[in-house]
Design a protein around this motif. Structure first.
Motif, PDB file in Angstrom:
ATOM      1  N   ALA A   1     -86.629  -5.254  46.745  1.00 14.41           N
ATOM      2  CA  ALA A   1     -86.751  -5.808  48.094  1.00 14.41           C
ATOM      3  C   ALA A   1     -86.034  -7.140  48.237  1.00 14.41           C
ATOM      4  N   GLY A   2     -85.209  -7.499  47.264  1.00 15.25           N
ATOM      5  CA  GLY A   2     -84.507  -8.775  47.330  1.00 15.25           C
ATOM      6  C   GLY A   2     -83.140  -8.663  47.981  1.00 15.25           C
ATOM      7  N   ASP A   3     -82.353  -9.703  47.793  1.00 14.83           N
ATOM      8  CA  ASP A   3     -81.000  -9.750  48.347  1.00 14.83           C
ATOM      9  C   ASP A   3     -80.053  -9.091  47.352  1.00 14.83           C
ATOM     10  N   PRO A   4     -79.507  -7.919  47.675  1.00 17.97           N
ATOM     11  CA  PRO A   4     -78.630  -7.238  46.716  1.00 17.97           C
ATOM     12  C   PRO A   4     -77.358  -8.013  46.411  1.00 17.97           C
ATOM     13  N   ALA A   5     -76.865  -8.780  47.359  1.00 19.30           N
ATOM     14  CA  ALA A   5     -75.623  -9.524  47.141  1.00 19.30           C
ATOM     15  C   ALA A   5     -75.787 -10.531  46.008  1.00 19.30           C
ATOM     16  N   LEU A   6     -76.897 -11.256  46.005  1.00 15.22           N
ATOM     17  CA  LEU A   6     -77.150 -12.236  44.954  1.00 15.22           C
ATOM     18  C   LEU A   6     -77.329 -11.557  43.609  1.00 15.22           C
ATOM     19  N   LEU A   7     -78.065 -10.462  43.605  1.00  8.99           N
ATOM     20  CA  LEU A   7     -78.308  -9.737  42.359  1.00  8.99           C
ATOM     21  C   LEU A   7     -77.014  -9.213  41.778  1.00  8.99           C
ATOM     22  N   LEU A   8     -76.173  -8.593  42.607  1.00  9.31           N
ATOM     23  CA  LEU A   8     -74.932  -7.995  42.127  1.00  9.31           C
ATOM     24  C   LEU A   8     -73.952  -9.053  41.646  1.00  9.31           C
ATOM     25  N   GLU A   9     -73.926 -10.186  42.313  1.00  6.56           N
ATOM     26  CA  GLU A   9     -73.045 -11.272  41.884  1.00  6.56           C
ATOM     27  C   GLU A   9     -73.455 -11.784  40.504  1.00  6.56           C
ATOM     28  N   ASP A  10     -74.749 -11.964  40.313  1.00  5.01           N
ATOM     29  CA  ASP A  10     -75.242 -12.431  39.022  1.00  5.01           C
ATOM     30  C   ASP A  10     -75.007 -11.388  37.933  1.00  5.01           C
ATOM     31  N   PHE A  11     -75.179 -10.127  38.282  1.00  6.20           N
ATOM     32  CA  PHE A  11     -74.987  -9.037  37.313  1.00  6.20           C
ATOM     33  C   PHE A  11     -73.548  -9.025  36.808  1.00  6.20           C
ATOM     34  N   SER A  12     -72.595  -9.168  37.706  1.00  3.31           N
ATOM     35  CA  SER A  12     -71.183  -9.122  37.328  1.00  3.31           C
ATOM     36  C   SER A  12     -70.757 -10.363  36.541  1.00  3.31           C
ATOM     37  N   ARG A  13     -71.379 -11.475  36.854  1.00  2.96           N
ATOM     38  CA  ARG A  13     -70.964 -12.742  36.245  1.00  2.96           C
ATOM     39  C   ARG A  13     -71.579 -12.959  34.866  1.00  2.96           C
ATOM     40  N   ASN A  14     -72.817 -12.517  34.682  1.00  2.00           N
ATOM     41  CA  ASN A  14     -73.530 -12.753  33.434  1.00  2.00           C
ATOM     42  C   ASN A  14     -73.688 -11.449  32.665  1.00  2.00           C
TER      43      ASN A  14
END
Length: 223
Positions: A201-214
């Motif tokens: 239920a969170g913000d997918p944009a933030l999650l996906l950005e963090d996933f790709s970066r880390n």
């Protein structure tokens, strides 16, 4: 080791024993169909609580029934997440681990009936069969409209897919998150194996950005 050898007093009530017998019967069917081969490895130690979601005795029993090797607290992700979580009484910040199946939020996020991932189902299919038949295609061939991010972790391709609900409730950000990683030795071109799925239920944009970066293992995945 039999299902009845697990101490029901340590686990709870007679309902636990009935559920354990049902789970073991489904696990046997899944093992015969080689469904666990499509899942990676996971740890039972929750990242928020720091404790195992089920005990060693139960984990060993489930793996024994499935004919799979394990080294507690690590085991087959499909076995632990789809079946083991039903027995967990450890509260997490997001509720009990079985809630994703029992409460129907994950099913609804995918446009399915609320009971689609209940342990018992009119279809007669095992829970793992029902979960895998939905999640694996979404993970390996994300549909149009899904949000996807990838990362290379230890030379292995990891992927997260966030599927927005086709019929979101008013004001809801309900989505289904599916995560997987290629098997060890498979490299970046190997098909990803399932690790987990849950309502998000969170913000997918933030999650996906963090996933790709880390580039790191997520959501209880292990090497």
């Amino acid at each position: 080791m039999s299902a009845m050898s697990h101490n029901p007093q340590a686990a709870g009530t007679s309902e636990h024993v009935v559920m354990l017998e049902l789970v073991c019967a489904q696990i046997s069917q899944d093992a015969e169909a080689d469904r666990f081969a499509h899942w990676g490895k996971s740890t039972l130690i929750d990242e928020f609580t720091g404790v195992a979601m089920i005990d060693r005795e139960l984990s060993d029993l489930l793996h024994c029934v499935a004919g799979l090797k394990s080294e507690f607290p690590i085991g087959n992700a499909g076995l632990l997440h789809v079946y083991g979580y039903w027995f967990s009484e450890v509260p997490t910040p997001f509720g009990l681990k079985r809630d994703r199946w029992l409460r129907g939020e994950l099913a609804e996020a995918l446009g399915l009936p609320v009971d689609a991932f209940h342990l018992q189902h009119d279809s007669g299919r095992t829970l793992l069969d029902r979960v895998q038949s939905v999640m694996l295609p979404l993970l390996r061939r994300p549909p149009a409209g899904a949000r996807v991010a990838e990362a290379v972790v230890g030379g292995r391709l990891a992927r997260v897919v966030v599927c927005p609900s086709p019929q979101p409730a008013l004001g809801s950000q309900s989505s289904a998150l599916i995560y997987g990683i290629a098997p060890i030795g498979g490299g970046q071109s190997a098909p990803v194996s399932l690790i987990t799925a849950f309502p998000f239920a969170g913000d997918p944009a933030l999650l996906l950005e963090d996933f790709s970066r880390n580039s790191t293992l997520r959501w209880n995945a292990v090497n």
